[in-house]
Design a protein around this motif. Structure first.
Motif, PDB file in Angstrom:
ATOM      1  N   MET A 122       0.838  -1.199   0.000  1.00  0.00           N
ATOM      2  CA  MET A 122       0.000   0.000   0.000  1.00  0.00           C
ATOM      3  C   MET A 122       0.881   1.261   0.000  1.00  0.00           C
ATOM      4  N   ARG A 123       0.448   2.286  -0.731  1.00  0.00           N
ATOM      5  CA  ARG A 123       1.261   3.506  -0.783  1.00  0.00           C
ATOM      6  C   ARG A 123       1.403   4.081   0.631  1.00  0.00           C
ATOM      7  N   PRO A 124       2.575   4.561   1.001  1.00  0.00           N
ATOM      8  CA  PRO A 124       2.839   4.945   2.404  1.00  0.00           C
ATOM      9  C   PRO A 124       2.016   6.133   2.887  1.00  0.00           C
ATOM     10  N   ASP A 125       1.627   7.029   1.963  1.00  0.00           N
ATOM     11  CA  ASP A 125       0.898   8.223   2.385  1.00  0.00           C
ATOM     12  C   ASP A 125      -0.629   8.056   2.260  1.00  0.00           C
ATOM     13  N   MET A 126      -1.109   6.822   2.277  1.00  0.00           N
ATOM     14  CA  MET A 126      -2.534   6.579   2.068  1.00  0.00           C
ATOM     15  C   MET A 126      -3.398   7.263   3.125  1.00  0.00           C
ATOM     16  N   GLN A 137       6.948   3.786 -15.941  1.00  0.00           N
ATOM     17  CA  GLN A 137       6.147   3.344 -14.796  1.00  0.00           C
ATOM     18  C   GLN A 137       4.718   3.017 -15.218  1.00  0.00           C
ATOM     19  N   CYS A 145       2.410  -0.167 -14.423  1.00  0.00           N
ATOM     20  CA  CYS A 145       1.080  -0.068 -13.793  1.00  0.00           C
ATOM     21  C   CYS A 145       0.064  -0.878 -14.591  1.00  0.00           C
ATOM     22  N   CYS A 201      -2.018   0.851  -4.260  1.00  0.00           N
ATOM     23  CA  CYS A 201      -0.549   0.785  -4.251  1.00  0.00           C
ATOM     24  C   CYS A 201       0.069   1.905  -5.092  1.00  0.00           C
ATOM     25  N   CYS A 202      -0.651   2.363  -6.108  1.00  0.00           N
ATOM     26  CA  CYS A 202      -0.096   3.290  -7.087  1.00  0.00           C
ATOM     27  C   CYS A 202       0.245   4.646  -6.452  1.00  0.00           C
ATOM     28  N   ARG A 203       1.486   5.136  -6.684  1.00  0.00           N
ATOM     29  CA  ARG A 203       1.942   6.362  -6.013  1.00  0.00           C
ATOM     30  C   ARG A 203       1.754   7.613  -6.868  1.00  0.00           C
ATOM     31  N   ASN A 210      -0.161  10.696  -8.608  1.00  0.00           N
ATOM     32  CA  ASN A 210      -1.324  11.509  -8.217  1.00  0.00           C
ATOM     33  C   ASN A 210      -1.882  12.327  -9.380  1.00  0.00           C
TER      34      ASN A 210
END
Lengths: 213, 167
Positions: free
Chosen positions: A46-50, A126, A130, A179-181, A183
């Motif tokens: 999971m993306r860290p800043d979720m 990337q 994806c 998961c995708c970072r 934006n």
């Protein structure tokens, strides 16, 4: 063989059958999606800043629209597995809805890098990764829907297969979205669309093969 | 059908008997006579294999009609792939009336096609001409007649698939 002889053979020693249950089939597909999501979260992808991003317009648009499309896609696919159902209108409406949420995302959702070039915004290296991840994540659901389709009696196997692809692709995209970072709505629209379209094309080509009622 | 789903063989036999009569009428209006028996039996087998998909809360007729329609499309595809076999010189004809009224729906559907395709299908598939005879009748080359039959039937199956109710 005459018709009466065939009827005699078919009706001799007739075992009871377990009736098809669309709600149960939908639950199987949803459980598979939930299991995949749990696995992805379990291995720490999971993306860290979720936690900070979850309430942002971008994330609401991305997760919300994919969740709606996945839910409607799965329902449409499962409903199409009977000879009385026509999935043509459903598929068309789902495609219109997909285009509508895409256009809405591009127009209404702000993207973070106003000054970036198109190539920077799309990040092709990337992006391909994806799209490939979406295809891989959609495989279990597509296999399950394909199996259910073969057990069912779709009136139009090609349209049913396309609906299966749409359902599996959007569900795969929904799982990957956590998961995708990236934006940028443009990035999501382009690469997620390519991923889902690949799954739809594969489903449309593979699932009806050797299918006979 | 509900009883048949529960394993009641007697009820199933009666049902299939009635279904068989209905299917024969259905396919006789939609297919050339040579294809009717195979289509009926294929549909009976499909009904048997897919009987678990019938929902007792829904009427049986549309469910059966949906399966029959699918089998009709399959039969048209098979017709498109098969070569016409020449008929023997002295062929006994049992029932002229049945032959004349057969495949009325299919004849009507030919209006959806280009005239050359419709004529080739009508000659080869409905009136029993060989491809060579149809070629002489239409003045087209043999390969053009074959192509018209093949493409015409493919176009018809696509049209039927896209149309909810064809009568």
């Amino acid at each position: 063989m005459s018709n009466s002889l065939l009827i005699d053979r078919l009706s001799a020693e007739l075992p009871p059958v377990r009736r098809r249950n669309p709600a149960r089939e939908l639950a199987v597909v949803a459980s598979l999606g939930a299991l995949e999501l749990a696995l992805v979260l379990g291995v720490g992808l999971m993306r860290p800043d979720m936690a900070s991003m979850i309430g942002s317009p971008y994330m609401i648009w991305k997760l919300g629209s994919l969740a709606i499309l996945a839910l409607l896609g799965c329902t449409l696919a499962v409903r199409s597995f009977v000879p009385t159902a026509s999935s043509r209108k459903g598929v068309t409406m789902l495609m219109v809805l997909a285009v509508a949420v895409t256009v809405f995302g591009l127009i209404a959702v702000p993207h973070p890098s106003e000054a970036a070039s198109l190539a920077e915004r799309l990040a092709p290296a990337q992006g391909l990764l994806c799209a490939a991840s979406i295809v891989v994540l959609s495989m279990p659901v597509m296999a399950a829907l394909g199996w259910l389709m073969r057990r069912g009696a779709p009136g139009n196997p090609r349209k049913s297969a396309f609906a299966c692809g749409l359902a599996a692709g959007t569900l795969g995209a929904l799982i990957f979205a956590v998961c995708c970072r990236f934006n940028d709505p443009l990035y999501i629209v382009v690469w997620y669309s390519i991923g889902v379209a690949t799954v739809c094309t594969a489903a449309r080509a593979l699932l009806p093969r050797r299918f006979r009622l | 059908m509900i009883a048949a789903q529960d394993g009641h063989g007697g009820a199933y036999r009666r049902l299939l008997g009635e279904v068989s009569d209905w299917l024969e009428r259905y396919f006789r209006r939609r297919l050339p006579a040579d294809f009717v028996d195979d289509a009926v039996q294929e549909t009976l087998l499909a009904v048997h294999r897919r009987r678990h998909t019938y929902d007792p809360a829904q009427p049986f007729g549309p469910w059966l009609a949906g399966i029959a329609r699918r089998k009709w499309i399959d039969a048209l595809r098979t017709m498109g792939r098969q070569q016409a076999e020449p008929l023997p010189e002295h062929l006994p004809v049992e029932d002229h009336r049945r032959t004349v009224v057969s495949a009325t729906v299919l004849s009507g559907l030919l209006e959806q096609l280009r005239p050359a395709q419709a004529k080739a299908i009508a000659l080869v598939r409905l009136q029993g001409y060989t491809f060579e005879e149809a070629s002489r009748e239409t003045g087209l080359s043999l390969s053009a007649v074959k192509m018209n039959v093949h493409r015409g039937l493919a176009k018809l199956t696509t049209f039927i698939e896209r149309t909810d109710d064809v009568e």
